[in-house]
Motif scaffolding. Structure first.
Motif, PDB file in Angstrom:
ATOM      1  N   TYR A 226      57.467  51.112  26.939  1.00 46.85           N
ATOM      2  CA  TYR A 226      57.363  50.672  26.395  1.00 46.85           C
ATOM      3  C   TYR A 226      55.924  50.122  26.126  1.00 46.85           C
ATOM      4  O   TYR A 226      55.093  49.845  25.296  1.00 46.85           O
ATOM      5  CB  TYR A 226      57.942  49.716  25.113  1.00 46.85           C
ATOM      6  CG  TYR A 226      57.753  49.641  23.646  1.00 46.85           C
ATOM      7  CD1 TYR A 226      57.249  50.764  22.858  1.00 46.85           C
ATOM      8  CD2 TYR A 226      56.854  48.041  23.930  1.00 46.85           C
ATOM      9  CE1 TYR A 226      57.159  50.844  21.805  1.00 46.85           C
ATOM     10  CE2 TYR A 226      56.757  47.388  22.716  1.00 46.85           C
ATOM     11  CZ  TYR A 226      56.645  49.079  21.287  1.00 46.85           C
ATOM     12  OH  TYR A 226      55.884  48.640  20.056  1.00 46.85           O
ATOM     13  N   LEU A 227      55.467  49.054  27.575  1.00 48.24           N
ATOM     14  CA  LEU A 227      54.095  48.914  27.894  1.00 48.24           C
ATOM     15  C   LEU A 227      53.124  50.082  27.848  1.00 48.24           C
ATOM     16  O   LEU A 227      52.297  49.564  26.410  1.00 48.24           O
ATOM     17  CB  LEU A 227      53.854  48.321  28.981  1.00 48.24           C
ATOM     18  CG  LEU A 227      52.678  47.757  29.464  1.00 48.24           C
ATOM     19  CD1 LEU A 227      52.071  46.278  28.040  1.00 48.24           C
ATOM     20  CD2 LEU A 227      53.208  47.423  30.873  1.00 48.24           C
ATOM     21  N   GLY A 228      53.095  51.037  27.709  1.00 48.46           N
ATOM     22  CA  GLY A 228      52.179  52.066  27.482  1.00 48.46           C
ATOM     23  C   GLY A 228      52.447  52.498  26.016  1.00 48.46           C
ATOM     24  O   GLY A 228      51.416  52.575  25.970  1.00 48.46           O
ATOM     25  N   ALA A 229      53.224  52.925  25.576  1.00 49.92           N
ATOM     26  CA  ALA A 229      53.321  52.998  24.082  1.00 49.92           C
ATOM     27  C   ALA A 229      52.556  51.603  23.250  1.00 49.92           C
ATOM     28  O   ALA A 229      51.734  51.803  22.595  1.00 49.92           O
ATOM     29  CB  ALA A 229      54.543  53.319  23.667  1.00 49.92           C
ATOM     30  N   PHE A 230      52.699  50.855  23.823  1.00 55.08           N
ATOM     31  CA  PHE A 230      52.216  49.815  23.074  1.00 55.08           C
ATOM     32  C   PHE A 230      50.526  49.410  23.133  1.00 55.08           C
ATOM     33  O   PHE A 230      49.717  49.403  22.039  1.00 55.08           O
ATOM     34  CB  PHE A 230      52.806  47.685  23.329  1.00 55.08           C
ATOM     35  CG  PHE A 230      52.888  46.899  23.094  1.00 55.08           C
ATOM     36  CD1 PHE A 230      52.831  46.257  21.431  1.00 55.08           C
ATOM     37  CD2 PHE A 230      51.569  45.924  23.084  1.00 55.08           C
ATOM     38  CE1 PHE A 230      52.576  45.312  21.233  1.00 55.08           C
ATOM     39  CE2 PHE A 230      51.089  44.660  23.111  1.00 55.08           C
ATOM     40  CZ  PHE A 230      51.874  44.472  21.664  1.00 55.08           C
ATOM     41  N   LEU A 231      49.868  49.230  24.180  1.00 53.14           N
ATOM     42  CA  LEU A 231      48.925  49.187  24.617  1.00 53.14           C
ATOM     43  C   LEU A 231      47.943  50.679  23.823  1.00 53.14           C
ATOM     44  O   LEU A 231      47.102  50.676  23.477  1.00 53.14           O
ATOM     45  CB  LEU A 231      48.484  50.006  26.188  1.00 53.14           C
ATOM     46  CG  LEU A 231      49.388  48.616  26.336  1.00 53.14           C
ATOM     47  CD1 LEU A 231      48.560  48.524  28.397  1.00 53.14           C
ATOM     48  CD2 LEU A 231      48.234  46.985  26.736  1.00 53.14           C
ATOM     49  N   LEU A 452      39.264  52.714  26.230  1.00 50.77           N
ATOM     50  CA  LEU A 452      38.308  53.490  27.374  1.00 50.77           C
ATOM     51  C   LEU A 452      39.466  54.547  27.976  1.00 50.77           C
ATOM     52  O   LEU A 452      39.093  55.671  28.414  1.00 50.77           O
ATOM     53  CB  LEU A 452      37.260  53.431  28.352  1.00 50.77           C
ATOM     54  CG  LEU A 452      35.797  53.084  27.734  1.00 50.77           C
ATOM     55  CD1 LEU A 452      35.195  52.048  29.070  1.00 50.77           C
ATOM     56  CD2 LEU A 452      35.411  53.840  27.243  1.00 50.77           C
ATOM     57  N   TRP A 453      40.298  54.203  28.376  1.00 47.13           N
ATOM     58  CA  TRP A 453      41.667  55.043  29.073  1.00 47.13           C
ATOM     59  C   TRP A 453      41.783  56.650  28.744  1.00 47.13           C
ATOM     60  O   TRP A 453      41.871  56.949  27.288  1.00 47.13           O
ATOM     61  CB  TRP A 453      42.911  54.315  29.016  1.00 47.13           C
ATOM     62  CG  TRP A 453      43.287  54.486  30.296  1.00 47.13           C
ATOM     63  CD1 TRP A 453      44.751  54.834  30.533  1.00 47.13           C
ATOM     64  CD2 TRP A 453      43.717  54.073  31.948  1.00 47.13           C
ATOM     65  NE1 TRP A 453      45.223  55.484  32.013  1.00 47.13           N
ATOM     66  CE2 TRP A 453      44.610  54.588  32.287  1.00 47.13           C
ATOM     67  CE3 TRP A 453      42.702  52.690  32.200  1.00 47.13           C
ATOM     68  CZ2 TRP A 453      44.519  54.676  34.494  1.00 47.13           C
ATOM     69  CZ3 TRP A 453      42.449  53.038  33.444  1.00 47.13           C
ATOM     70  CH2 TRP A 453      43.385  53.364  34.874  1.00 47.13           C
ATOM     71  N   PRO A 454      41.800  57.593  29.090  1.00 49.52           N
ATOM     72  CA  PRO A 454      41.743  58.349  28.559  1.00 49.52           C
ATOM     73  C   PRO A 454      42.750  59.342  28.427  1.00 49.52           C
ATOM     74  O   PRO A 454      43.625  60.135  29.197  1.00 49.52           O
ATOM     75  CB  PRO A 454      41.342  59.573  29.719  1.00 49.52           C
ATOM     76  CG  PRO A 454      41.040  58.893  31.188  1.00 49.52           C
ATOM     77  CD  PRO A 454      41.701  57.250  30.917  1.00 49.52           C
ATOM     78  N   ARG A 455      43.900  58.893  27.160  1.00 51.45           N
ATOM     79  CA  ARG A 455      44.380  58.612  27.082  1.00 51.45           C
ATOM     80  C   ARG A 455      45.029  60.635  26.268  1.00 51.45           C
ATOM     81  O   ARG A 455      43.610  60.208  24.799  1.00 51.45           O
ATOM     82  CB  ARG A 455      45.935  58.169  26.411  1.00 51.45           C
ATOM     83  CG  ARG A 455      46.043  56.540  26.912  1.00 51.45           C
ATOM     84  CD  ARG A 455      46.504  55.429  26.005  1.00 51.45           C
ATOM     85  NE  ARG A 455      46.944  54.185  27.035  1.00 51.45           N
ATOM     86  CZ  ARG A 455      46.038  53.774  26.917  1.00 51.45           C
ATOM     87  NH1 ARG A 455      44.483  53.520  26.197  1.00 51.45           N
ATOM     88  NH2 ARG A 455      45.928  51.935  27.486  1.00 51.45           N
ATOM     89  N   VAL A 474      34.928  58.070  27.724  1.00 53.19           N
ATOM     90  CA  VAL A 474      34.520  57.831  28.805  1.00 53.19           C
ATOM     91  C   VAL A 474      33.074  58.358  29.187  1.00 53.19           C
ATOM     92  O   VAL A 474      31.756  58.182  29.489  1.00 53.19           O
ATOM     93  CB  VAL A 474      35.005  57.824  30.351  1.00 53.19           C
ATOM     94  CG1 VAL A 474      34.659  57.475  31.696  1.00 53.19           C
ATOM     95  CG2 VAL A 474      36.551  57.144  29.812  1.00 53.19           C
ATOM     96  N   LEU A 475      33.018  59.576  28.537  1.00 50.52           N
ATOM     97  CA  LEU A 475      31.590  60.138  28.937  1.00 50.52           C
ATOM     98  C   LEU A 475      30.468  60.092  27.543  1.00 50.52           C
ATOM     99  O   LEU A 475      29.349  59.447  28.158  1.00 50.52           O
ATOM    100  CB  LEU A 475      31.906  61.649  28.775  1.00 50.52           C
ATOM    101  CG  LEU A 475      32.335  62.348  29.942  1.00 50.52           C
ATOM    102  CD1 LEU A 475      32.938  63.790  29.701  1.00 50.52           C
ATOM    103  CD2 LEU A 475      31.797  62.376  30.854  1.00 50.52           C
TER     104      LEU A 475
END
Length: 524
Positions: A226-231, A452-455, A474-475
């Motif tokens: 869930y941490l990934g989803a929350f972020l 910025l994380w490329p999700r 990012v680009l």
């Protein structure tokens, strides 16, 4: 520190301008509430919460609500640093001039460049919120198709947003007094509507506050649970709480700005946190069902119609529309002051034109038009982009967080070197300054990386799937920062210097600040 009472004085405020080498040109007409209204309309509770609730809920479920206090705590640390800077330097183009003073001219230029382009992107992003509200009020406003076609929503969003941008351009071109009147009236309506909405949600609750512990299984399949989803979901809250520096950016048009601007910055973010947090919480407690797909597509607009019914619900959506309008107006206003501030230092192409103040309207007219045209261009480029809302919004937020870091990091360095000295008799963090500044930097850095994380969920959630779409933020941000600074280093910095027509008539006295021993902006 308790400030020592000092009578308000235009002379004192103008003396602070002379410290930068500028002569006063903009007319001081804005009072205490005007500066507060500028800050809170930029944050805009109803605009931000209504624009991205669907995204937060879809990616984090009801528990995404916890990102609201998380973002508030982090941004409040930044706001406290900015309040101290606003008391010392209440000048146009706040972020640009602050970074220039606590850092150096090169850092100042990059901060101003990032903030300026972020503001242009943000105008487009805010204007897109018309699409999320107007078709909910009436299908008449869905001019392109019926809203079910692949590009219907994105194309129609661009048309509606273009109308709003044309409006903000015209209003800002006619001077700050007209802008302030419209903005103040809009903020007044927004605050009343927000309180009314909170009360109406409260009397229709069907479940308890424990709803914010439900994740709706959004963490399933995520690398970090869930941490990934929350972020990912936290983007919905990160989008709302920024722009509080606008109160300081109007400093040259405000009365007693060194006192009023810090108060406006703090009050605007605290008010937004309290009212926005209650709206989100009570919406989750009052909606008839948490399983409906429309919560993840139509967001709070759906909740309002579901809880209040079509008549009262649509009346409330008109208030949301007003909030979106004044938010776009405030973002445009702040961008104009930033462009004016950079141009006054000959730090933008066609600087003399962009820094020219209209003798009739007492405002820079050319930046209003140029910024409006650039915002429209961003919309046109994205006209057939189904993910236009999240992509444009994300890129704008990232650049603003980066610009804020270019202020808080040099400020922290100045503190550690013992060179930062707050304005005497004005707002000061005192012994809390260092820990607050450290937290502001840590927060800003962590959230910038998160954004910025490329999700795929943010930057390439639907076909076609390409690596350059997923890495688009990012680009794009890298190109803007790297390319922009390269242009500055090899071209613009050799022209830098306060334009003669904007320079103070007499040499400014040495500043008793940590920036006094830093390189001044001069022609190389």
């Amino acid at each position: 520190m308790n400030p020592t009472p000092t009578p308000p004085s235009d002379d004192r405020d103008d003396a602070e301008l002379e410290e930068f080498g500028y002569r006063p040109e903009l007319k001081r007409t804005l009072g205490n509430f005007h500066t507060f209204a500028a800050g809170i309309s930029y944050i805009s509770i109803l605009t931000g919460t209504f624009q991205l609730f669907y995204f937060g809920y879809a990616n984090g479920g009801p528990a995404y609500w916890w990102s609201w206090p998380m973002v508030f705590v982090g941004q409040f640390m930044v706001a406290l640093c900015f309040a101290e800077l606003a008391a010392r330097y209440p000048v146009a183009g706040s972020v640009y001039n602050w970074a220039k003073k606590v850092g150096n001219p090169h850092v100042g230029w990059l901060a101003g460049w990032m903030m300026l382009l972020a503001s242009v992107v943000s105008i487009a992003a805010v204007a897109l919120a018309y699409q999320l509200t107007l078709p909910q009020i009436s299908s008449f406003f869905q001019f392109v198709g019926d809203g079910t076609g692949r590009y219907d929503v994105a194309t129609n969003a661009v048309i509606l947003a273009a109308v709003l941008i044309l409006f903000t351009t015209l209003v800002n071109a006619f001077g700050v007094k007209l802008m302030a009147r419209i903005n103040t009236a809009g903020v007044f309506i927004e605050l009343i509507a927000t309180v009314v909405l909170i009360v109406l949600f409260a009397v229709h609750v069907v479940r308890g506050p424990q709803v914010v512990t439900e994740t709706a299984h959004t963490g399933d399949g995520q690398s970090f649970g869930y941490l990934g989803a929350f972020l990912v979901a936290s983007l919905a809250s990160a989008y709302v709480m920024y722009g509080f520096d606008t109160a300081a950016s109007l400093g040259e048009e405000s009365l007693d700005p060194s006192r009023n601007a810090p108060r406006a910055i703090i009050r605007s973010i605290v008010a937004s946190f309290v009212l926005g947090g209650l709206i989100l919480l009570l919406a989750l407690m009052s909606v008839s069902s948490l399983r409906g797909e429309k919560l993840s597509s139509d967001g709070l607009q759906y909740v309002v119609l579901d809880v209040l019914g079509p008549t009262a619900g649509k009346a409330m959506l008109w208030c949301v529309l007003i909030a979106v309008t004044v938010c776009a107006l405030a973002v445009h206003t702040a961008a104009i002051r930033l462009a004016f501030a950079m141009s006054r230092d000959n730090n933008l192409p066609a600087a003399s034109l962009l820094a020219r103040v209209s003798p009739r309207f007492k405002t820079p007219v050319a930046p209003a038009i140029v910024i409006g045209v650039l915002s429209l261009a961003i919309l046109v480029v994205n006209i057939r982009q189904p993910q236009i809302f999240t992509v444009v919004t994300s890129i704008g937020i990232i650049m603003i967080y980066a610009a804020y870091l270019l202020v808080t990091v040099p400020m922290l360095v100045a503190r550690l070197r013992g060179k930062w000295q707050p304005a005497e008799g004005r707002f000061s963090l005192g012994r809390w300054g260092l820990p607050v500044n450290v937290l502001a930097v840590l927060w800003g850095g962590a959230m910038t990386v998160n954004l910025l994380w490329p999700r795929a969920a943010v930057y390439n959630a639907t076909a076609p799937y390409h690596w350059y779409l997923r890495w688009g933020a990012v680009l794009f941000v890298g190109l803007i920062a790297g390319g922009g600074f390269a242009y500055y280093w090899f071209v613009q910095r050799h022209r830098t210097g306060v334009l003669a027509e904007h320079a103070a008539q007499s040499p400014a006295p040495p500043a008793a600040t940590p920036a006094a021993d830093l390189e001044e902006v001069t022609t190389s």
